[in-house]
Design an enzyme around this catalytic site. Sequence first.
Site, PDB file in Angstrom:
ATOM      1  N   ARG A  88      15.685 -17.169  18.357  1.00 54.38           N
ATOM      2  CA  ARG A  88      14.322 -16.857  17.892  1.00 54.38           C
ATOM      3  C   ARG A  88      13.448 -16.373  19.046  1.00 54.38           C
ATOM      4  O   ARG A  88      12.523 -15.586  18.867  1.00 54.38           O
ATOM      5  CB  ARG A  88      13.697 -18.069  17.194  1.00 54.38           C
ATOM      6  CG  ARG A  88      12.246 -17.876  16.754  1.00 54.38           C
ATOM      7  CD  ARG A  88      11.807 -18.803  15.621  1.00 54.38           C
ATOM      8  NE  ARG A  88      12.284 -20.149  15.774  1.00 54.38           N
ATOM      9  CZ  ARG A  88      11.728 -21.083  16.572  1.00 54.38           C
ATOM     10  NH1 ARG A  88      10.653 -20.783  17.278  1.00 54.38           N
ATOM     11  NH2 ARG A  88      12.233 -22.288  16.645  1.00 54.38           N
ATOM     12  N   TYR A 140      -1.692   1.155   2.900  1.00 60.43           N
ATOM     13  CA  TYR A 140      -0.551   0.502   2.281  1.00 60.43           C
ATOM     14  C   TYR A 140      -1.018  -0.657   1.395  1.00 60.43           C
ATOM     15  O   TYR A 140      -1.841  -1.483   1.821  1.00 60.43           O
ATOM     16  CB  TYR A 140       0.376  -0.006   3.387  1.00 60.43           C
ATOM     17  CG  TYR A 140       1.626  -0.662   2.868  1.00 60.43           C
ATOM     18  CD1 TYR A 140       2.577   0.077   2.189  1.00 60.43           C
ATOM     19  CD2 TYR A 140       1.847  -2.015   3.052  1.00 60.43           C
ATOM     20  CE1 TYR A 140       3.725  -0.516   1.700  1.00 60.43           C
ATOM     21  CE2 TYR A 140       2.995  -2.620   2.560  1.00 60.43           C
ATOM     22  CZ  TYR A 140       3.930  -1.871   1.886  1.00 60.43           C
ATOM     23  OH  TYR A 140       5.057  -2.466   1.398  1.00 60.43           O
ATOM     24  N   LYS A 245      11.281   1.872   7.234  1.00 63.99           N
ATOM     25  CA  LYS A 245      11.137   3.245   6.760  1.00 63.99           C
ATOM     26  C   LYS A 245      11.862   4.210   7.714  1.00 63.99           C
ATOM     27  O   LYS A 245      13.051   4.111   7.898  1.00 63.99           O
ATOM     28  CB  LYS A 245       9.656   3.577   6.578  1.00 63.99           C
ATOM     29  CG  LYS A 245       8.852   2.462   5.881  1.00 63.99           C
ATOM     30  CD  LYS A 245       9.291   2.172   4.448  1.00 63.99           C
ATOM     31  CE  LYS A 245       8.724   0.878   3.876  1.00 63.99           C
ATOM     32  NZ  LYS A 245       7.291   0.687   3.990  1.00 63.99           N
TER      33      LYS A 245
HETATM   34  C1  LIG Z   1       6.353  -0.361   4.010  1.00 61.63           C
HETATM   35  C2  LIG Z   1       5.079  -0.312   4.765  1.00 61.63           C
HETATM   36  C3  LIG Z   1       4.519  -1.462   5.339  1.00 61.63           C
HETATM   37  C4  LIG Z   1       5.136  -2.828   5.167  1.00 61.63           C
HETATM   38  O1  LIG Z   1       6.385  -2.908   5.745  1.00 61.63           O
HETATM   39  P1  LIG Z   1       7.577  -3.886   5.208  1.00 61.63           P
HETATM   40  O2  LIG Z   1       8.654  -3.612   6.168  1.00 61.63           O
HETATM   41  O3  LIG Z   1       7.865  -3.498   3.801  1.00 61.63           O
HETATM   42  O4  LIG Z   1       7.020  -5.273   5.278  1.00 61.63           O
HETATM   43  C5  LIG Z   1       3.356  -1.330   6.067  1.00 61.63           C
HETATM   44  N1  LIG Z   1       2.741  -0.122   6.198  1.00 61.63           N
HETATM   45  C6  LIG Z   1       3.242   0.996   5.659  1.00 61.63           C
HETATM   46  C7  LIG Z   1       2.522   2.292   5.857  1.00 61.63           C
HETATM   47  C8  LIG Z   1       4.414   0.949   4.916  1.00 61.63           C
HETATM   48  O5  LIG Z   1       4.894   2.075   4.366  1.00 61.63           O
END
Ligand SMILES: *Cc1c(COP(=O)(O)O)cnc(C)c1O
Length: 474
Positions: A88, A140, A245
């Site tokens: 961790r 978001y 992403k």
């Molecule tokens: C998906 C996303 C998040 C959150 O991320 P996770 O990995 O799903 O927790 C935050 N900001 C943007 C712009 C996103 O597309």
Amino acid sequence: MAPTATDTEATPNGNANNNSNSVALAAPTDSPPHHHDPSPTLRFDTLTTHNAAPEQSTGALIPGIALATAYAVDDVHIQGVSRPTYTRFGNPNRNTFEESLAALEHGKHAIAFSSGTAVTTALVGLVGNGGHIVSVDSLYGGTHKIFTQIVSKTQGIETTFVDLCTPQGLEERVKQAVRVGQTKLLWIESPTNPDIRLVDIARVSKAAKAQDPAITVVVDSTFTSPWYQNPLELGADVVMHSVTKYLNGHTDVLMGVAIVRDDALASHLRLHQSALGAVPSPFDCWLATRGVKTLGVRMREHGRNALRLAQWLSAHPLVRDVVYPGLPSHPSFELVARQMTPRSKQAQLDTGLDLSQGIQYSGMLSFRLDCDPSDSEPGARLLKELNVITLALSLGGVESLIEQPSTMTHWMVPEEERLKLGIGHDLIRLSVGLEDVRDLQDDLDQALQKVLGPVSSTDQSQISVTNKKRKTTA
Ligand SMILES: *Cc1c(COP(=O)(O)O)cnc(C)c1O
């Protein structure tokens, strides 16, 4: 103007004016010593492809996945040792990932979390009870939820949502929103979600800090990846990504990362990481490290496909409006040219593109159907008719994903606010993948015709003429 974005490809010590190369890429206290310091002068694609050093003991080019949760130590004095002690607090796979991200974002420290959302939570931890956040008004959905449904209740933190995209009167709006001494965070997401407008990061940071230099400016840069945007070069204090992403890029890892230059900010984030424990697994770090190896190649192709598709959709008679910041018709077009990384601009100039006709700027676009914005049916039907493009949440993967924000990702934004932001039921958000763009066009065309068509034969020929024209220009 804030510091101009230079294309100093890696300034791992976080200071472009500092000539010393002696600072390690990112040195969390529990990281192992580096045996592989890519020279800070290496360029983006070299940094990504060489983002993990061969294993020292065997020479294995791809390091293994360090599944151990505990590490044998030499004696009881483990505070401050550089070797891992407990996973961790740090492990080889996470350290490798963090070091590579610090370099790609021109930062000093990168701190990885189990999701993008966990990064947001750690950053909101900077605010404190009764504090105040100024945020861009279109962002978001999950971040909106944290601001309005969690910390507003648990910590009395208030958030003021401001239009940070319209250039006219920008400084004045920031000035009015900031509460000196109480505002701790300025939250920027650029491009915004789902309406894909840009925030002038340098201008907004400067305006906020003129009111109160102690404000921490955060940029959620998930939609662009470090290939197209380096917010730390523009005056931001923190850049964060949902690694889920573009950075990982293959729709199989949930993870987040924050990159900073400031040591105190890094300590805050490290404490949240190790003490609150929302950490990514070694396997996720290993996969994300692999994903990042192809980041530049993928982002260039995402941009190429997205610009072509945006141009094609603009000419489609069943589409009312296309929102892609690289189209000259987009209100942020001028800003894209100014704010994009010099490397992404140069790469396009090198391929002979005329940037006044269109700029490749990541793979996210939105479009409006030629239908009633208060009727969710046409959009819902369209998305079911697609065969190649997948109806799904998320974005930034190699495969194209499509969604209807009003019903899927932004339903929790009150309707009045949604419509003010242009998020009607007619708005469709598309994450353009790496497929052959002609298959994406065919797929969209058949679905549009089925739901909103048919298109007359003259309009039909217009679609194919535009297609032919595209082939020669893009
Ligand atoms: C998906 C996303 C998040 C959150 O991320 P996770 O990995 O799903 O927790 C935050 N900001 C943007 C712009 C996103 O597309």
